[in-house]
Write a protein that holds these residues in place. Structure first.
Motif, PDB file in Angstrom:
ATOM      1  N   GLU A  94      56.467 -73.383  15.561  1.00 36.98           N
ATOM      2  CA  GLU A  94      57.469 -73.746  14.784  1.00 36.98           C
ATOM      3  C   GLU A  94      58.745 -73.944  14.973  1.00 36.98           C
ATOM      4  OE1 GLU A  94      56.978 -72.120  10.422  1.00 36.98           O
ATOM      5  OE2 GLU A  94      56.038 -73.726   9.836  1.00 36.98           O
ATOM      6  N   ASP A  95      59.778 -72.330  15.987  1.00 36.91           N
ATOM      7  CA  ASP A  95      60.650 -72.006  15.890  1.00 36.91           C
ATOM      8  C   ASP A  95      60.522 -72.451  17.268  1.00 36.91           C
ATOM      9  OD1 ASP A  95      62.104 -69.549  17.466  1.00 36.91           O
ATOM     10  OD2 ASP A  95      63.186 -70.297  16.236  1.00 36.91           O
ATOM     11  N   GLU A  96      59.759 -73.596  18.324  1.00 35.99           N
ATOM     12  CA  GLU A  96      60.475 -73.413  19.402  1.00 35.99           C
ATOM     13  C   GLU A  96      60.073 -74.844  19.791  1.00 35.99           C
ATOM     14  OE1 GLU A  96      58.501 -71.047  22.727  1.00 35.99           O
ATOM     15  OE2 GLU A  96      58.928 -69.100  21.490  1.00 35.99           O
ATOM     16  N   ARG A  97      60.718 -75.272  20.523  1.00 39.56           N
ATOM     17  CA  ARG A  97      59.613 -77.040  20.335  1.00 39.56           C
ATOM     18  C   ARG A  97      59.532 -77.151  21.472  1.00 39.56           C
ATOM     19  NH1 ARG A  97      64.040 -81.338  19.587  1.00 39.56           N
ATOM     20  NH2 ARG A  97      63.496 -82.319  21.548  1.00 39.56           N
ATOM     21  N   MET A  98      58.358 -77.392  22.250  1.00 44.61           N
ATOM     22  CA  MET A  98      57.499 -77.742  23.236  1.00 44.61           C
ATOM     23  C   MET A  98      59.104 -78.924  24.111  1.00 44.61           C
ATOM     24  SD  MET A  98      55.624 -76.692  26.014  1.00 44.61           S
ATOM     25  CE  MET A  98      54.600 -75.890  24.486  1.00 44.61           C
ATOM     26  N   GLU A  99      59.265 -78.967  24.799  1.00 41.21           N
ATOM     27  CA  GLU A  99      59.693 -80.810  25.871  1.00 41.21           C
ATOM     28  C   GLU A  99      59.188 -81.226  26.827  1.00 41.21           C
ATOM     29  OE1 GLU A  99      63.728 -81.609  25.844  1.00 41.21           O
ATOM     30  OE2 GLU A  99      64.365 -79.390  24.353  1.00 41.21           O
ATOM     31  N   VAL A 100      59.100 -82.205  27.278  1.00 39.88           N
ATOM     32  CA  VAL A 100      58.490 -82.600  28.260  1.00 39.88           C
ATOM     33  C   VAL A 100      59.416 -82.959  28.998  1.00 39.88           C
ATOM     34  CG1 VAL A 100      56.755 -84.296  29.920  1.00 39.88           C
ATOM     35  CG2 VAL A 100      55.924 -82.975  27.274  1.00 39.88           C
ATOM     36  N   LEU A 101      59.692 -82.624  30.491  1.00 37.25           N
ATOM     37  CA  LEU A 101      60.801 -82.698  32.052  1.00 37.25           C
ATOM     38  C   LEU A 101      59.517 -84.217  32.485  1.00 37.25           C
ATOM     39  CD1 LEU A 101      61.988 -79.234  31.797  1.00 37.25           C
ATOM     40  CD2 LEU A 101      63.175 -80.921  30.263  1.00 37.25           C
ATOM     41  N   VAL A 102      60.628 -84.864  32.807  1.00 38.45           N
ATOM     42  CA  VAL A 102      60.000 -85.681  33.817  1.00 38.45           C
ATOM     43  C   VAL A 102      60.944 -85.969  35.150  1.00 38.45           C
ATOM     44  CG1 VAL A 102      59.411 -88.366  33.773  1.00 38.45           C
ATOM     45  CG2 VAL A 102      58.780 -86.710  31.688  1.00 38.45           C
ATOM     46  N   PHE A 103      60.307 -85.512  36.586  1.00 35.19           N
ATOM     47  CA  PHE A 103      61.143 -85.525  37.463  1.00 35.19           C
ATOM     48  C   PHE A 103      60.237 -86.090  38.486  1.00 35.19           C
ATOM     49  CE2 PHE A 103      61.901 -82.189  35.581  1.00 35.19           C
ATOM     50  CZ  PHE A 103      63.055 -81.767  35.609  1.00 35.19           C
ATOM     51  N   ARG A 104      61.079 -87.817  39.596  1.00 40.17           N
ATOM     52  CA  ARG A 104      60.887 -88.169  40.414  1.00 40.17           C
ATOM     53  C   ARG A 104      60.473 -87.674  41.664  1.00 40.17           C
ATOM     54  NH1 ARG A 104      64.972 -91.841  40.984  1.00 40.17           N
ATOM     55  NH2 ARG A 104      63.668 -93.485  39.511  1.00 40.17           N
ATOM     56  N   THR A 105      60.165 -87.281  42.409  1.00 35.60           N
ATOM     57  CA  THR A 105      59.758 -86.562  43.579  1.00 35.60           C
ATOM     58  C   THR A 105      59.288 -86.779  44.789  1.00 35.60           C
ATOM     59  OG1 THR A 105      57.610 -85.739  43.068  1.00 35.60           O
ATOM     60  CG2 THR A 105      59.438 -84.540  42.017  1.00 35.60           C
TER      61      THR A 105
ATOM     62  N   ARG B 129      64.445 -75.232  46.327  1.00 34.84           N
ATOM     63  CA  ARG B 129      64.149 -74.627  46.652  1.00 34.84           C
ATOM     64  C   ARG B 129      62.908 -75.170  48.244  1.00 34.84           C
ATOM     65  NH1 ARG B 129      62.943 -69.677  43.744  1.00 34.84           N
ATOM     66  NH2 ARG B 129      63.762 -70.605  42.149  1.00 34.84           N
ATOM     67  N   LEU B 130      62.330 -75.122  47.999  1.00 37.15           N
ATOM     68  CA  LEU B 130      60.673 -75.738  48.472  1.00 37.15           C
ATOM     69  C   LEU B 130      61.038 -76.680  49.621  1.00 37.15           C
ATOM     70  CD1 LEU B 130      58.010 -74.971  46.096  1.00 37.15           C
ATOM     71  CD2 LEU B 130      59.162 -73.785  47.449  1.00 37.15           C
ATOM     72  N   GLY B 131      62.208 -77.443  49.197  1.00 42.04           N
ATOM     73  CA  GLY B 131      62.191 -77.832  50.515  1.00 42.04           C
ATOM     74  C   GLY B 131      61.935 -79.629  49.958  1.00 42.04           C
ATOM     75  N   TYR B 132      61.702 -79.970  48.702  1.00 42.44           N
ATOM     76  CA  TYR B 132      61.571 -81.216  48.042  1.00 42.44           C
ATOM     77  C   TYR B 132      62.851 -81.793  47.449  1.00 42.44           C
ATOM     78  CZ  TYR B 132      57.105 -79.407  48.928  1.00 42.44           C
ATOM     79  OH  TYR B 132      55.966 -79.180  49.887  1.00 42.44           O
ATOM     80  N   MET B 133      63.390 -82.862  47.160  1.00 52.95           N
ATOM     81  CA  MET B 133      63.440 -84.156  46.084  1.00 52.95           C
ATOM     82  C   MET B 133      62.846 -83.899  44.644  1.00 52.95           C
ATOM     83  SD  MET B 133      64.131 -87.057  44.886  1.00 52.95           S
ATOM     84  CE  MET B 133      62.962 -88.363  45.151  1.00 52.95           C
ATOM     85  N   CYS B 134      64.413 -83.906  44.331  1.00 57.11           N
ATOM     86  CA  CYS B 134      63.361 -83.440  42.921  1.00 57.11           C
ATOM     87  C   CYS B 134      64.516 -84.258  41.796  1.00 57.11           C
ATOM     88  CB  CYS B 134      63.421 -82.040  41.583  1.00 57.11           C
ATOM     89  SG  CYS B 134      62.706 -82.219  40.269  1.00 57.11           S
ATOM     90  N   GLU B 135      64.624 -84.745  41.411  1.00 60.51           N
ATOM     91  CA  GLU B 135      65.816 -86.259  39.397  1.00 60.51           C
ATOM     92  C   GLU B 135      65.060 -85.694  38.967  1.00 60.51           C
ATOM     93  OE1 GLU B 135      66.742 -90.056  41.707  1.00 60.51           O
ATOM     94  OE2 GLU B 135      67.082 -88.750  42.298  1.00 60.51           O
ATOM     95  N   GLU B 136      65.945 -85.863  37.528  1.00 59.59           N
ATOM     96  CA  GLU B 136      65.260 -86.572  36.296  1.00 59.59           C
ATOM     97  C   GLU B 136      65.227 -87.482  36.037  1.00 59.59           C
ATOM     98  OE1 GLU B 136      65.749 -84.519  31.964  1.00 59.59           O
ATOM     99  OE2 GLU B 136      67.712 -84.704  33.126  1.00 59.59           O
TER     100      GLU B 136
END
Length: 79
Positions: free
Chosen positions: A5-16, A69-76
């Motif tokens: 109840e204290d923690e809310r799971m979030e789904v983070l979504v990115f273009r890579t 950091r691994l060399g991939y493109m990533c944007e929300e």
């Protein structure tokens, strides 16, 4: 109040630009080590090679930093 109840799971979504099995495995090795990540997947059939991460603690900036950091493109992606 329980922990769930204290923690809310979030789904983070990115273009890579993560394509192919070796790229996915390379990123997966890093993501599996991070205890803040509950689950993750990459939809390589989507034109945006969408990375989804479920976490109660990570911010989009955390994920972007890890992936780039691994060399991939990533944007929300907007919701």
């Amino acid at each position: 109040m329980t922990l769930m109840e204290d923690e809310r799971m979030e789904v983070l979504v990115f273009r890579t630009d993560i394509i192919g099995k070796s790229d996915s495995e390379n990123l997966g090795d890093l993501l599996k080590e991070d205890c803040r990540i509950k689950t993750w997947n990459i939809d390589q059939e989507d034109i945006d090679n969408v990375l989804r991460i479920e976490s109660t603690e990570m911010t989009p900036a955390d994920v972007i930093e890890m992936v780039t950091r691994l060399g991939y493109m990533c944007e929300e992606l907007p919701e």
